[in-house]
Design an enzyme around this catalytic site. Structure first.
Site, PDB file in Angstrom:
ATOM      1  N   VAL A  70      52.464  77.025  44.748  1.00  0.00           N
ATOM      2  CA  VAL A  70      52.829  77.951  43.680  1.00  0.00           C
ATOM      3  C   VAL A  70      51.724  77.876  42.630  1.00  0.00           C
ATOM      4  O   VAL A  70      51.213  76.786  42.334  1.00  0.00           O
ATOM      5  CB  VAL A  70      54.205  77.584  43.073  1.00  0.00           C
ATOM      6  CG1 VAL A  70      54.525  78.444  41.868  1.00  0.00           C
ATOM      7  CG2 VAL A  70      55.302  77.709  44.128  1.00  0.00           C
ATOM      8  N   GLU A 102      54.149  67.185  55.950  1.00  0.00           N
ATOM      9  CA  GLU A 102      53.449  66.035  55.382  1.00  0.00           C
ATOM     10  C   GLU A 102      53.249  66.331  53.905  1.00  0.00           C
ATOM     11  O   GLU A 102      53.028  67.467  53.516  1.00  0.00           O
ATOM     12  CB  GLU A 102      52.068  65.815  56.019  1.00  0.00           C
ATOM     13  CG  GLU A 102      52.106  65.325  57.449  1.00  0.00           C
ATOM     14  CD  GLU A 102      52.245  66.446  58.462  1.00  0.00           C
ATOM     15  OE1 GLU A 102      52.596  66.148  59.618  1.00  0.00           O
ATOM     16  OE2 GLU A 102      52.028  67.628  58.123  1.00  0.00           O
ATOM     17  N   ASN A 107      52.050  62.933  45.351  1.00  0.00           N
ATOM     18  CA  ASN A 107      52.651  64.190  44.891  1.00  0.00           C
ATOM     19  C   ASN A 107      54.161  63.997  44.695  1.00  0.00           C
ATOM     20  O   ASN A 107      54.977  64.501  45.463  1.00  0.00           O
ATOM     21  CB  ASN A 107      52.354  65.320  45.874  1.00  0.00           C
ATOM     22  CG  ASN A 107      52.699  66.682  45.319  1.00  0.00           C
ATOM     23  OD1 ASN A 107      53.403  66.809  44.321  1.00  0.00           O
ATOM     24  ND2 ASN A 107      52.199  67.711  45.984  1.00  0.00           N
ATOM     25  N   TYR A 114      61.419  68.081  48.021  1.00  0.00           N
ATOM     26  CA  TYR A 114      61.834  67.994  49.422  1.00  0.00           C
ATOM     27  C   TYR A 114      63.067  67.106  49.582  1.00  0.00           C
ATOM     28  O   TYR A 114      63.999  67.445  50.320  1.00  0.00           O
ATOM     29  CB  TYR A 114      60.677  67.492  50.296  1.00  0.00           C
ATOM     30  CG  TYR A 114      59.476  68.397  50.273  1.00  0.00           C
ATOM     31  CD1 TYR A 114      59.596  69.779  50.365  1.00  0.00           C
ATOM     32  CD2 TYR A 114      58.192  67.879  50.146  1.00  0.00           C
ATOM     33  CE1 TYR A 114      58.490  70.613  50.336  1.00  0.00           C
ATOM     34  CE2 TYR A 114      57.073  68.702  50.125  1.00  0.00           C
ATOM     35  CZ  TYR A 114      57.240  70.063  50.218  1.00  0.00           C
ATOM     36  OH  TYR A 114      56.136  70.883  50.196  1.00  0.00           O
TER      37      TYR A 114
END
Length: 154
Positions: A70, A102, A107, A114
């Site tokens: 994004v 992955e 991050n 997730y």
């Protein structure tokens, strides 16, 4: 925000977002190579502007999320979650048994996204990502689809 199929004409905008979003961006040739029957490419639009995208490869009954990005100016607005939910629903409709991905160990925002959508860590790939002089490990995450969509995606 709306989601539609990504098309070749979107590539200049995609490349702009890719270069803003990643230290080691994909090249135009990599994106062009993803326009194949066994891939799904999604565009996120806000108004008439492309603000994000997702690239998913279908392999052996599994949807492999290869790239979700994004535009930095639009992060935190729910666009990444919307893209993720869309590709999960479409993958289930297309008969995929799970979504795999992955993610860089560093991050945390993506890992949190997730995890909040039902993905579990199933492994680790040492040195998977370029990272300056070193390489960075990736977490491998999966969301099973065999028993139908998770409650948050129905």
């Amino acid at each position: 925000m709306t989601i539609r199929a990504l098309c070749h004409e979107d590539l200049p905008d995609v490349l702009g977002i890719e270069c803003q979003g990643y230290s080691f961006p994909w090249s135009e040739s990599i994106f062009r190579g993803c326009f194949r029957p066994d891939y799904r490419l999604w565009a996120l639009e806000s108004g008439h502007w492309l603000t994000g995208y997702a690239v998913v490869a279908y392999m052996a009954g599994e949807a492999h999320l290869l790239n979700l990005c994004v535009a930095p100016a639009k992060r935190g607005s729910g666009g990444g979650r919307r893209l993720l939910r869309h590709l999960i629903v479409e993958s289930a409709r297309d008969g995929m048994t799970q979504v795999l991905l992955e993610v860089r160990m560093s991050n945390q925002a993506a890992i949190d996204l997730y995890t909040s959508e039902g993905f579990d860590v199933i492994g680790r790939r040492p040195g998977y990502y370029p990272s300056g002089k070193e390489r960075e490990d990736a977490l491998v995450m999966a969301l099973p689809l065999e028993g139908g969509l998770p409650d948050s995606h129905q």
